[in-house]
Design a protein around this motif. Structure first.
Motif, PDB file in Angstrom:
ATOM      1  N   SER A  23     124.568  34.066  81.091  1.00 51.96           N
ATOM      2  CA  SER A  23     125.542  34.902  81.788  1.00 51.96           C
ATOM      3  C   SER A  23     126.437  34.022  82.643  1.00 51.96           C
ATOM      4  CB  SER A  23     124.838  35.949  82.650  1.00 51.96           C
ATOM      5  OG  SER A  23     124.020  35.310  83.608  1.00 51.96           O
ATOM      6  N   TYR A  24     127.638  34.513  82.904  1.00 49.76           N
ATOM      7  CA  TYR A  24     128.595  33.819  83.760  1.00 49.76           C
ATOM      8  C   TYR A  24     129.549  34.854  84.340  1.00 49.76           C
ATOM      9  CZ  TYR A  24     131.738  34.249  79.741  1.00 49.76           C
ATOM     10  OH  TYR A  24     132.497  34.744  78.714  1.00 49.76           O
ATOM     11  N   MET A  25     130.262  34.473  85.360  1.00 49.17           N
ATOM     12  CA  MET A  25     131.238  35.374  85.986  1.00 49.17           C
ATOM     13  C   MET A  25     132.638  35.023  85.503  1.00 49.17           C
ATOM     14  SD  MET A  25     129.365  37.375  87.759  1.00 49.17           S
ATOM     15  CE  MET A  25     130.486  38.241  88.832  1.00 49.17           C
ATOM     16  N   HIS A  26     133.423  36.042  85.188  1.00 49.38           N
ATOM     17  CA  HIS A  26     134.822  35.870  84.790  1.00 49.38           C
ATOM     18  C   HIS A  26     135.640  36.951  85.480  1.00 49.38           C
ATOM     19  CE1 HIS A  26     138.260  34.798  82.376  1.00 49.38           C
ATOM     20  NE2 HIS A  26     138.416  36.081  82.065  1.00 49.38           N
ATOM     21  N   GLY A  49     120.559  44.144  83.412  1.00 55.16           N
ATOM     22  CA  GLY A  49     120.890  44.959  84.581  1.00 55.16           C
ATOM     23  C   GLY A  49     119.716  45.148  85.525  1.00 55.16           C
ATOM     24  N   LEU A  50     118.689  44.319  85.386  1.00 54.47           N
ATOM     25  CA  LEU A  50     117.471  44.469  86.180  1.00 54.47           C
ATOM     26  C   LEU A  50     117.604  43.851  87.569  1.00 54.47           C
ATOM     27  CD1 LEU A  50     114.920  43.376  83.425  1.00 54.47           C
ATOM     28  CD2 LEU A  50     115.523  45.711  84.082  1.00 54.47           C
ATOM     29  N   THR A  51     117.111  44.556  88.581  1.00 53.07           N
ATOM     30  CA  THR A  51     116.980  43.973  89.912  1.00 53.07           C
ATOM     31  C   THR A  51     115.778  43.034  89.899  1.00 53.07           C
ATOM     32  OG1 THR A  51     115.488  45.690  90.712  1.00 53.07           O
ATOM     33  CG2 THR A  51     117.869  46.090  91.002  1.00 53.07           C
ATOM     34  N   GLU A  77     126.165  41.388  90.031  1.00 49.59           N
ATOM     35  CA  GLU A  77     126.916  42.594  89.679  1.00 49.59           C
ATOM     36  C   GLU A  77     126.965  43.487  90.908  1.00 49.59           C
ATOM     37  OE1 GLU A  77     127.164  45.425  85.871  1.00 49.59           O
ATOM     38  OE2 GLU A  77     125.193  45.353  86.807  1.00 49.59           O
ATOM     39  N   GLY A  78     128.159  43.832  91.336  1.00 46.82           N
ATOM     40  CA  GLY A  78     128.298  44.667  92.528  1.00 46.82           C
ATOM     41  C   GLY A  78     127.746  43.986  93.772  1.00 46.82           C
ATOM     42  N   TYR A  83     119.291  40.558  86.449  1.00 47.10           N
ATOM     43  CA  TYR A  83     118.684  39.717  85.433  1.00 47.10           C
ATOM     44  C   TYR A  83     118.788  40.370  84.061  1.00 47.10           C
ATOM     45  CZ  TYR A  83     116.643  37.398  89.430  1.00 47.10           C
ATOM     46  OH  TYR A  83     116.494  36.739  90.605  1.00 47.10           O
ATOM     47  N   ALA A  84     118.881  39.536  83.046  1.00 50.54           N
ATOM     48  CA  ALA A  84     118.769  39.953  81.661  1.00 50.54           C
ATOM     49  C   ALA A  84     117.687  39.071  81.040  1.00 50.54           C
ATOM     50  CB  ALA A  84     120.088  39.785  80.924  1.00 50.54           C
TER      51      ALA A  84
END
Length: 89
Positions: A23-26, A49-51, A77-78, A83-84
């Protein structure tokens, strides 16, 4: 996230399993890089999408099923950590 979920569903329907996940941020949004392979056989499970606590609970659940963590990636996220992961025998 919706694009990743759609790609995941499509590949799963075609009998492919995750071989790589990152994963990465864009532009402030989480993105995923994933590679699927039809050569990976056997029981598997994936979640995203897991905490932190959900990831730990999912890990425990999959261990009880005899699955091991094969891929895991973290992202924001938010403003919160997520985690995935992919588990397989």
């Amino acid at each position: 996230m919706q694009q990743y979920q759609a790609a995941f569903n499509d590949n799963k329907a075609k009998g492919r399993r995750l071989a790589y996940l990152n994963s990465y941020m864009h532009n402030g949004q989480p993105r995923f890089t994933a590679i699927w392979s039809s050569g990976i056989k056997g029981l598997g499970a994936a979640s995203h999408g897991l905490t932190n606590s959900q990831d730990q609970a999912e890990w425990s659940k999959q261990r009880k099923r005899g699955l091991l963590t094969r891929l895991v990636t973290g992202y924001t996220e938010g403003g919160r950590g997520r985690y995935a992961a992919f588990w397989k025998k």
